[in-house]
Motif scaffolding. Structure first.
Motif, PDB file in Angstrom:
ATOM      1  N   VAL A 303      -1.642   3.900   2.413  1.00  6.88           N
ATOM      2  CA  VAL A 303      -2.824   3.334   3.062  1.00  6.88           C
ATOM      3  C   VAL A 303      -3.120   2.015   2.365  1.00  6.88           C
ATOM      4  N   LEU A 304      -2.961   0.912   3.101  1.00  2.00           N
ATOM      5  CA  LEU A 304      -3.033  -0.421   2.506  1.00  2.00           C
ATOM      6  C   LEU A 304      -3.880  -1.339   3.369  1.00  2.00           C
ATOM      7  N   GLY A 305      -4.945  -1.876   2.783  1.00  2.20           N
ATOM      8  CA  GLY A 305      -5.727  -2.859   3.523  1.00  2.20           C
ATOM      9  C   GLY A 305      -7.206  -2.570   3.513  1.00  2.20           C
ATOM     10  N   PRO A 306      -7.967  -3.253   4.378  1.00  2.83           N
ATOM     11  CA  PRO A 306      -9.425  -3.157   4.393  1.00  2.83           C
ATOM     12  C   PRO A 306      -9.896  -1.780   4.822  1.00  2.83           C
ATOM     13  N   VAL A 329       5.763  -4.622  -3.635  1.00  2.00           N
ATOM     14  CA  VAL A 329       5.294  -5.100  -2.335  1.00  2.00           C
ATOM     15  C   VAL A 329       3.809  -4.822  -2.153  1.00  2.00           C
ATOM     16  N   THR A 330       3.339  -3.688  -2.649  1.00  2.00           N
ATOM     17  CA  THR A 330       1.908  -3.399  -2.549  1.00  2.00           C
ATOM     18  C   THR A 330       1.098  -4.442  -3.314  1.00  2.00           C
ATOM     19  N   ALA A 331       1.520  -4.742  -4.528  1.00  2.00           N
ATOM     20  CA  ALA A 331       0.789  -5.721  -5.342  1.00  2.00           C
ATOM     21  C   ALA A 331       0.772  -7.085  -4.676  1.00  2.00           C
ATOM     22  N   ASP A 332       1.902  -7.506  -4.143  1.00  2.00           N
ATOM     23  CA  ASP A 332       1.970  -8.822  -3.509  1.00  2.00           C
ATOM     24  C   ASP A 332       1.081  -8.886  -2.262  1.00  2.00           C
ATOM     25  N   LEU A 333       1.173  -7.864  -1.416  1.00  2.00           N
ATOM     26  CA  LEU A 333       0.412  -7.883  -0.162  1.00  2.00           C
ATOM     27  C   LEU A 333      -1.088  -7.819  -0.405  1.00  2.00           C
ATOM     28  N   GLY A 341      -7.680 -13.913   2.206  1.00  2.00           N
ATOM     29  CA  GLY A 341      -8.455 -13.315   3.281  1.00  2.00           C
ATOM     30  C   GLY A 341      -7.640 -13.059   4.534  1.00  2.00           C
ATOM     31  N   THR A 342      -6.343 -13.297   4.484  1.00  2.00           N
ATOM     32  CA  THR A 342      -5.470 -13.115   5.642  1.00  2.00           C
ATOM     33  C   THR A 342      -4.476 -12.001   5.363  1.00  2.00           C
ATOM     34  N   ALA A 343      -4.396 -11.052   6.275  1.00  5.13           N
ATOM     35  CA  ALA A 343      -3.501  -9.921   6.091  1.00  5.13           C
ATOM     36  C   ALA A 343      -2.096 -10.262   6.560  1.00  5.13           C
ATOM     37  N   ASP A 344      -1.116  -9.985   5.724  1.00  5.30           N
ATOM     38  CA  ASP A 344       0.279 -10.140   6.115  1.00  5.30           C
ATOM     39  C   ASP A 344       0.583  -9.142   7.233  1.00  5.30           C
ATOM     40  N   PRO A 345       1.358  -9.542   8.245  1.00  4.69           N
ATOM     41  CA  PRO A 345       1.702  -8.605   9.321  1.00  4.69           C
ATOM     42  C   PRO A 345       2.388  -7.332   8.827  1.00  4.69           C
ATOM     43  N   LEU A 347       1.381  -5.401   6.698  1.00  4.35           N
ATOM     44  CA  LEU A 347       0.364  -4.389   6.443  1.00  4.35           C
ATOM     45  C   LEU A 347      -0.029  -3.606   7.698  1.00  4.35           C
ATOM     46  N   ALA A 348       0.230  -4.152   8.860  1.00  2.00           N
ATOM     47  CA  ALA A 348      -0.333  -3.613  10.104  1.00  2.00           C
ATOM     48  C   ALA A 348      -0.109  -2.113  10.306  1.00  2.00           C
ATOM     49  N   PRO A 349       1.088  -1.564  10.053  1.00  2.00           N
ATOM     50  CA  PRO A 349       1.273  -0.129  10.300  1.00  2.00           C
ATOM     51  C   PRO A 349       0.603   0.774   9.276  1.00  2.00           C
ATOM     52  N   PHE A 350       0.069   0.197   8.193  1.00  2.00           N
ATOM     53  CA  PHE A 350      -0.375   1.012   7.066  1.00  2.00           C
ATOM     54  C   PHE A 350      -1.866   0.893   6.766  1.00  2.00           C
ATOM     55  N   THR A 351      -2.629   0.274   7.647  1.00  2.00           N
ATOM     56  CA  THR A 351      -4.044   0.052   7.359  1.00  2.00           C
ATOM     57  C   THR A 351      -4.838   1.355   7.403  1.00  2.00           C
ATOM     58  N   PRO A 352      -5.936   1.433   6.673  1.00  2.00           N
ATOM     59  CA  PRO A 352      -6.787   2.622   6.723  1.00  2.00           C
ATOM     60  C   PRO A 352      -7.348   2.902   8.106  1.00  2.00           C
ATOM     61  N   ALA A 353      -7.411   1.884   8.957  1.00  2.00           N
ATOM     62  CA  ALA A 353      -8.013   2.062  10.288  1.00  2.00           C
ATOM     63  C   ALA A 353      -7.300   3.136  11.097  1.00  2.00           C
TER      64      ALA A 353
END
Length: 377
Positions: A303-306, A329-333, A341-345, A347-353
């Motif tokens: 689970v990675l992201g906002p 990769v987690t640390a870099d992203l 403030g911009t999410a790397d693409p 991250l898209a499959p792994f967001t908490p949403a």
């Protein structure tokens, strides 16, 4: 009075410390909260960097992330060693995947065929070729394959090195637990607390128990084999990870339990399978038996992201079996997301949403951790 940090990282395992290092290296003021750094899953982990051997049916996006992170490991390890002078036990001999019996080999070949089909480097080997590479393998082994790009690192060396790197870059460690995110004052809070992330965020991160055994070659010698060996032995899955100092890590169970007790049955199964594959292990010293809790998720992916409904909170948890390989990769992203403030693409499959119903995306159950609201799209 100290000024509020730009970033607060909750959790000082390899993921949290690597994020702190990357953020501090960008000039951000970073504080890491953890009462016992490196005492979680990483203390038990074997440290296999295995994007090939850990590629399973139906996990295409996760396999892509594993492969991307493993590709970053050589440079990450070199940079960490240069920054700290520490030997983190990074080894590149590769991994041998083997089957003891005909049934074991048939099961293994089914997975290897899938891995080859998605373009991963798997090289089948006959028994004689296997033993040419590792004479210590049992003569009963029916066949195997080489995953040359699956490497290893020693997590018990990695975590202290990451802590040193983060502190040298300017991060500060606060040896205290965080009970509520509202108690943390920072521009951005990153939750990298492993299984503890569930209570802090409400996300479905559950403990998955893993038991391991640590052996040591007699007389202080190096183990009698160099490759990581991952095998099927009479239906039992086992891995053997050799260290240059003589240690061999044998693991691991996968149990839907939240205790850290070690059972005689688990140790018996692991040792029996290990000795079936590498008979000389029966003469090794038994040094340690222990269990840890991996942070698992419903889809086995991190689970990675906002965190929806919590402005200024990012999540980096749920890595399950893959916390070590996914550290770079987690640390870099996450550091890029904090800084830009911009999410790397990626991250898209792994967001908490993906675990938060749309109706629940609101201001959240408590106050923001930040006086300034940060949002990411």
């Amino acid at each position: 009075m100290l000024s509020r940090p730009d970033v607060a990282v909750v959790g000082a395992g390899p993921v949290g410390l690597a994020i702190a290092w990357r953020c501090a290296a960008r000039g951000l003021r970073v504080v890491v909260h953890d009462p016992a750094p490196g005492s979680g899953a990483s203390h038990v982990a074997a440290g296999m960097l295995a994007p090939v051997a850990e590629a399973y049916f139906g996990e295409h996006e996760l396999t892509g992330l594993l492969t991307a992170s493993a590709a970053r490991w050589p440079a990450f390890a070199a940079e960490l060693t240069a920054a700290t002078g520490a030997d983190i036990g990074y080894r590149t001999e590769g991994t041998l995947m083997v089957g003891l019996t005909a049934d074991d080999l048939a099961e293994a070949r089914r997975l290897w065929a899938y891995q080859q089909g998605i373009g991963l480097p798997v090289t089948p080997l006959r028994p004689t070729a296997l033993r040419d590479r590792e004479p210590a393998l049992a003569t009963r082994v029916r066949g195997g394959a080489l995953a040359a790009t699956d490497h290893q690192v020693d997590p018990r060396r990695l975590v202290p090195a990451l802590r040193t790197a983060a502190e040298r870059a300017g991060a500060t460690l606060v040896p205290a637990a965080v009970r509520r995110l509202s108690d943390v004052a920072a521009g951005v809070t990153v939750v990298a607390a492993g299984c503890g992330a569930a209570a802090l965020t409400g996300l479905p991160v559950r403990p998955v128990k893993g038991q391991v055994v640590r052996l040591r070659a007699p007389g202080g010698a190096a183990p009698g084999f160099r490759h990581v060996i991952r095998g099927y032995a009479d239906g039992e899955h086992v891995y053997l990870v050799p260290r240059r100092d003589g240690e061999v890590v044998v693991g691991a169970t996968v149990e839907e339990r939240a205790d850290t007790d070690v059972s005689a049955g688990a140790v018996l199964r692991l040792l029996r399978a290990a000795v079936d594959l590498v008979p000389e292990l029966a003469e090794y010293d038994l040094v340690e038996t222990l269990a840890g809790l991996r942070p698992g998720t419903p889809d086995n992916a991190p689970v990675l992201g906002p965190l929806p409904g919590r402005p200024g909170v990012l999540v980096a948890t749920g890595h399950h079996r893959h916390g070590i390989v996914l550290t770079p990769v987690t640390a870099d992203l996450i550091a890029d997301l904090v800084a830009t403030g911009t999410a790397d693409p990626m991250l898209a499959p792994f967001t908490p949403a993906r675990f938060v119903p749309a109706a629940d995306v609101r201001s959240g159950p408590g106050p923001s951790t930040s006086e300034e609201e940060h949002t990411w799209n």
